[in-house]
Motif scaffolding. Structure first.
Motif, PDB file in Angstrom:
ATOM      1  N   ARG A 101       0.933  -1.354  -0.104  1.00 27.60           N
ATOM      2  CA  ARG A 101       0.132  -0.068   0.183  1.00 27.60           C
ATOM      3  C   ARG A 101       0.778   1.068   0.060  1.00 27.60           C
ATOM      4  O   ARG A 101       1.774   1.181   0.727  1.00 27.60           O
ATOM      5  CB  ARG A 101      -0.883   0.002   1.188  1.00 27.60           C
ATOM      6  CG  ARG A 101      -1.824   1.064   1.524  1.00 27.60           C
ATOM      7  CD  ARG A 101      -2.652   1.001   2.408  1.00 27.60           C
ATOM      8  NE  ARG A 101      -3.854   0.185   2.201  1.00 27.60           N
ATOM      9  CZ  ARG A 101      -4.805  -0.061   3.080  1.00 27.60           C
ATOM     10  NH1 ARG A 101      -5.051   0.640   4.181  1.00 27.60           N
ATOM     11  NH2 ARG A 101      -5.772  -1.024   2.785  1.00 27.60           N
ATOM     12  N   ASP A 114      -2.260  -3.004  -3.968  1.00 29.94           N
ATOM     13  CA  ASP A 114      -3.101  -2.615  -2.902  1.00 29.94           C
ATOM     14  C   ASP A 114      -3.356  -1.082  -3.274  1.00 29.94           C
ATOM     15  O   ASP A 114      -3.072  -0.454  -4.359  1.00 29.94           O
ATOM     16  CB  ASP A 114      -2.878  -2.884  -1.556  1.00 29.94           C
ATOM     17  CG  ASP A 114      -3.877  -2.746  -0.500  1.00 29.94           C
ATOM     18  OD1 ASP A 114      -4.663  -3.774  -0.345  1.00 29.94           O
ATOM     19  OD2 ASP A 114      -3.743  -1.719   0.152  1.00 29.94           O
ATOM     20  N   GLY A 161      -2.995   2.592  -3.773  1.00 29.49           N
ATOM     21  CA  GLY A 161      -1.999   3.400  -4.226  1.00 29.49           C
ATOM     22  C   GLY A 161      -1.035   2.820  -5.343  1.00 29.49           C
ATOM     23  O   GLY A 161       0.091   3.417  -5.742  1.00 29.49           O
ATOM     24  N   ARG A 191      -6.890 -10.545 -13.542  1.00 28.12           N
ATOM     25  CA  ARG A 191      -6.345 -10.308 -12.156  1.00 28.12           C
ATOM     26  C   ARG A 191      -6.763  -8.883 -11.832  1.00 28.12           C
ATOM     27  O   ARG A 191      -7.344  -8.478 -10.874  1.00 28.12           O
ATOM     28  CB  ARG A 191      -5.113 -10.423 -12.248  1.00 28.12           C
ATOM     29  CG  ARG A 191      -4.684  -9.872 -10.824  1.00 28.12           C
ATOM     30  CD  ARG A 191      -4.949 -10.453  -9.718  1.00 28.12           C
ATOM     31  NE  ARG A 191      -4.535 -10.023  -8.273  1.00 28.12           N
ATOM     32  CZ  ARG A 191      -5.137  -9.081  -7.438  1.00 28.12           C
ATOM     33  NH1 ARG A 191      -6.218  -8.625  -7.987  1.00 28.12           N
ATOM     34  NH2 ARG A 191      -4.659  -8.908  -6.351  1.00 28.12           N
ATOM     35  N   THR A 206     -10.782  -8.748  -7.805  1.00 29.66           N
ATOM     36  CA  THR A 206     -11.522  -8.479  -6.620  1.00 29.66           C
ATOM     37  C   THR A 206     -13.005  -8.090  -6.753  1.00 29.66           C
ATOM     38  O   THR A 206     -13.893  -8.449  -6.157  1.00 29.66           O
ATOM     39  CB  THR A 206     -10.813  -7.239  -5.808  1.00 29.66           C
ATOM     40  OG1 THR A 206      -9.262  -7.622  -5.646  1.00 29.66           O
ATOM     41  CG2 THR A 206     -11.224  -7.160  -4.279  1.00 29.66           C
ATOM     42  N   PHE A 255     -13.114   4.567  -5.919  1.00 29.77           N
ATOM     43  CA  PHE A 255     -13.467   4.126  -7.443  1.00 29.77           C
ATOM     44  C   PHE A 255     -12.174   3.684  -7.922  1.00 29.77           C
ATOM     45  O   PHE A 255     -12.105   4.284  -9.317  1.00 29.77           O
ATOM     46  CB  PHE A 255     -14.314   5.198  -7.915  1.00 29.77           C
ATOM     47  CG  PHE A 255     -15.360   4.726  -9.098  1.00 29.77           C
ATOM     48  CD1 PHE A 255     -16.465   3.860  -8.622  1.00 29.77           C
ATOM     49  CD2 PHE A 255     -14.971   4.523 -10.424  1.00 29.77           C
ATOM     50  CE1 PHE A 255     -17.248   3.329  -9.770  1.00 29.77           C
ATOM     51  CE2 PHE A 255     -15.526   4.178 -11.349  1.00 29.77           C
ATOM     52  CZ  PHE A 255     -16.798   3.491 -10.940  1.00 29.77           C
ATOM     53  N   ASN A 267      -9.314   0.337  -8.301  1.00 33.76           N
ATOM     54  CA  ASN A 267      -9.397  -0.823  -8.839  1.00 33.76           C
ATOM     55  C   ASN A 267     -10.615  -1.622  -8.395  1.00 33.76           C
ATOM     56  O   ASN A 267     -11.372  -2.107  -9.292  1.00 33.76           O
ATOM     57  CB  ASN A 267      -7.971  -1.777  -8.374  1.00 33.76           C
ATOM     58  CG  ASN A 267      -8.017  -3.069  -8.919  1.00 33.76           C
ATOM     59  OD1 ASN A 267      -8.770  -3.738  -8.371  1.00 33.76           O
ATOM     60  ND2 ASN A 267      -7.304  -3.309  -9.985  1.00 33.76           N
ATOM     61  N   VAL A 268     -10.802  -1.785  -7.064  1.00 39.49           N
ATOM     62  CA  VAL A 268     -11.931  -2.609  -6.523  1.00 39.49           C
ATOM     63  C   VAL A 268     -13.124  -2.039  -7.064  1.00 39.49           C
ATOM     64  O   VAL A 268     -14.061  -2.655  -7.579  1.00 39.49           O
ATOM     65  CB  VAL A 268     -11.620  -2.890  -5.306  1.00 39.49           C
ATOM     66  CG1 VAL A 268     -12.781  -3.667  -4.778  1.00 39.49           C
ATOM     67  CG2 VAL A 268     -10.316  -3.457  -5.005  1.00 39.49           C
ATOM     68  N   ASP A 295     -14.449   9.404  -3.647  1.00 36.13           N
ATOM     69  CA  ASP A 295     -13.111   8.974  -3.357  1.00 36.13           C
ATOM     70  C   ASP A 295     -12.439  10.093  -2.618  1.00 36.13           C
ATOM     71  O   ASP A 295     -13.006  10.940  -1.963  1.00 36.13           O
ATOM     72  CB  ASP A 295     -12.468   8.762  -4.924  1.00 36.13           C
ATOM     73  CG  ASP A 295     -12.125   9.948  -5.640  1.00 36.13           C
ATOM     74  OD1 ASP A 295     -12.491  10.944  -5.245  1.00 36.13           O
ATOM     75  OD2 ASP A 295     -11.603   9.703  -6.658  1.00 36.13           O
ATOM     76  N   HIS A 296     -11.089  10.015  -2.690  1.00 36.29           N
ATOM     77  CA  HIS A 296     -10.302  11.057  -1.867  1.00 36.29           C
ATOM     78  C   HIS A 296     -10.578  12.326  -2.125  1.00 36.29           C
ATOM     79  O   HIS A 296     -10.369  13.289  -1.494  1.00 36.29           O
ATOM     80  CB  HIS A 296      -8.917  10.676  -1.710  1.00 36.29           C
ATOM     81  CG  HIS A 296      -8.102  10.984  -3.154  1.00 36.29           C
ATOM     82  ND1 HIS A 296      -8.205   9.956  -4.082  1.00 36.29           N
ATOM     83  CD2 HIS A 296      -7.323  11.907  -3.473  1.00 36.29           C
ATOM     84  CE1 HIS A 296      -7.479  10.631  -5.236  1.00 36.29           C
ATOM     85  NE2 HIS A 296      -7.002  11.522  -4.910  1.00 36.29           N
ATOM     86  N   ALA A 352     -12.756   1.574  -0.447  1.00 32.31           N
ATOM     87  CA  ALA A 352     -11.538   2.599  -0.280  1.00 32.31           C
ATOM     88  C   ALA A 352     -10.702   2.032   1.135  1.00 32.31           C
ATOM     89  O   ALA A 352      -9.718   1.620   0.809  1.00 32.31           O
ATOM     90  CB  ALA A 352     -12.081   4.112   0.137  1.00 32.31           C
ATOM     91  N   ASN A 395     -10.671  -3.595   2.953  1.00 34.97           N
ATOM     92  CA  ASN A 395     -10.359  -4.399   4.311  1.00 34.97           C
ATOM     93  C   ASN A 395     -10.838  -3.498   5.321  1.00 34.97           C
ATOM     94  O   ASN A 395     -10.080  -2.368   5.776  1.00 34.97           O
ATOM     95  CB  ASN A 395      -8.739  -4.637   4.375  1.00 34.97           C
ATOM     96  CG  ASN A 395      -8.384  -5.889   3.079  1.00 34.97           C
ATOM     97  OD1 ASN A 395      -9.176  -6.785   3.097  1.00 34.97           O
ATOM     98  ND2 ASN A 395      -7.645  -5.464   2.377  1.00 34.97           N
TER      99      ASN A 395
END
Ligand code: NAD
Length: 443
Positions: free
Chosen positions: A97, A169, A171, A213, A217, A246, A248-249, A269-270, A321, A344
């Motif tokens: 990360r 993960d 970033g 891949r 997720t 918003f 990858n996952v 998002d951020h 996020a 997570n």
């Protein structure tokens, strides 16, 4: 998928208003939270105390301070972490990360969760996690590459295809993994270069990654949502969802669910939050984020505050996020039937209690987002065998694995009258316990 023409008429995202900031970093002991779940699960299925003791702390915790020359000639010191929680079932495995809020305790929590996920999914991997405390959006691409290569070099023998296998993960992405693999392969000597591709997973396909891949997720979450809908007799066609994160996952989840008729009506998002009651075009928003790095400036939504986002009525909420996003305040605001955890640890225990009391279903992280590590395992197997599987093969295998895990978790939950998170932990713990009981501890 929505192709709503009104998307272009509404103003773009703005940064979150003062007072609407996330909970991240606010006196939150993520590792303690994970340990508490471990205790509850150990009690629920009578895990041997010595197994609980071993799993209560990671095996290894590495902190590496390393210098990098920035574009302006200055030397900046970076702090990198790698936590190796457990490798009883196979090599340590888990993401890297890059985020300003990375701390050792958070990485410990995330590493432990990887141990549970691998065990739950019956994958021959253990658990690990790592990262660097910095903002990857605040450096140039060349600097990002130097940071990644220097960190990989500093990790040295502490990673390896049979020992500890990083992945993307928050970033980080396939590009980051390509730099890591290339650096590692240049450290092992010419004759071993080809055999160490599996040192990381989540690589670009041309560099030894696997088809399927990047979306794995999100795809795994979709398989879980479909099972939940079947169990509850809920029609996904025409239903609505809100998504926090918003990247990858979150973006793959929204795109894949849009094909099943689920419309994403609010995202964040951020940089801020956006709503569009008609539904976003998930593909276009994904393209926008890929190009611009965030949802900011997307012309297809109206800016709202974080509170308004959490209060948006929908059928499904997908936190994708960071950890500790749903506390008491957010749990009381949420007006949904299902929470599917892509991130997570997004729901904190206080928030979780409120939601469960209110009858909201939660598909917990350890189950819902384990499609990532599952397809990482498929990538690693392909690297070992010098094979390339088709996307259909990968998807079929993943679907079987997710459905089986979903059923096992939901059956145990019903049998023991425990919530799905504790059930997922309990299944994982039982599998690890069985091996510890056979092998016992050295010496
Ligand atoms: P990413 O970097 O691609 O996306 C992260 C998203 O979170 C971005 O949209 C970012 O803007 C948003 N975000 C960051 N800080 C935020 C804040 N303070 N408030 C709101 N949004 C914020 O990362 P990702 O790979 O999509 O990972 C997202 C989550 O999913 C993480 O919790 C990660 O551990 C988990 N996860 C990822 C994978 C994987 O395969 N990538 C697998 C399992 C779990």
């Amino acid at each position: 998928m929505s192709t709503n023409p009104s998307e272009s008429k509404v103003p773009a995202a703005i940064p979150p208003a003062p007072g609407s900031r996330s909970n991240v970093g606010r006196d939150y002991d993520f590792f303690k939270v994970v340990q508490d779940y471990l205790d509850r699960a150990a009690k629920a299925v009578n895990i041997e105390p010595f197994v609980r003791t071993i799993l209560s702390q990671p095996k290894n915790e590495l902190i590496i301070n390393f210098p990098v020359k920035m574009d302006n000639g200055e030397v900046r010191l970076f702090k990198g972490y790698r936590v190796q929680h457990n490798n009883l079932l196979g090599p340590f495995k888990g993401g890297m990360r890059y985020h300003p809020s990375v701390t050792l305790d958070d990485v410990k929590a995330l590493a432990a969760m990887m141990t549970w996920k691998s065990a739950l999914m019956r994958i021959p991997f253990g658990g690990g996690k790592g990262g660097i405390k910095f903002d990857p959006h605040g450096v140039s691409k060349a600097e990002l590459q130097r940071v990644t290569r220097r960190f990989t070099h500093a990790l040295g023998d502490n990673i390896g295809p049979e020992y500890d296998i990083p992945a993307p993960d928050v970033g980080t992405n396939a590009q980051t993994m390509a730099w890591m693999m290339d650096t590692y392969s240049n450290m092992v000597g010419a004759s071993s270069k080809q055999s160490v591709k599996g040192v990381v997973t989540g690589k670009p396909v041309a560099s030894g990654g696997t088809l399927g891949r990047a979306k794995a997720t999100g795809q795994g979450m979709v398989f879980c949502v479909v099972e939940w809908a079947r169990e509850k007799n809920f029609d996904l066609e025409g239903s609505t969802m809100t998504v926090q994160g918003f990247g990858n996952v979150g973006s793959h989840l929204a795109v894949i669910l849009s094909r099943l008729g689920v419309s994403t009506i609010a995202v964040g998002d951020h940089t801020g939050y956006l709503v569009n009651p008609e539904g976003f075009n998930a593909h276009k928003l994904q393209d926008h984020v890929e190009k611009h790095g965030s949802i900011a400036g997307y012309p297809g939504g109206k800016a709202i505050t974080r509170e308004e986002f959490f209060a948006t009525k929908a059928d499904i909420f997908a936190p994708c996020a960071l950890e500790n996003q749903i506390g008491e305040t957010e749990a009381n605001l949420l007006n949904v039937k299902l929470i599917v955890e892509g991130a997570n640890g997004p729901t904190n225990p206080a928030g979780e209690k409120i939601l469960l009391d209110r009858g909201v279903d939660i598909l917990p992280d350890v189950l819902a987002n384990s499609g990532g590590v599952t397809v990482s395992y498929y990538e690693w197997v392909q690297n070992k065998r010098s094979e390339s599987w088709t996307e259909e093969e990968v998807d079929e295998k993943l679907e079987r694995a997710m459905k089986r895990a979903y059923k096992e978790v939901s059956d145990l939950g019903r049998l023991k009258k425990i919530d799905l998170r504790v059930a997922a932990y309990a299944l994982a713990l039982s599998r690890i316990e069985a091996v510890y009981k056979e092998r016992e501890i050295f010496p």
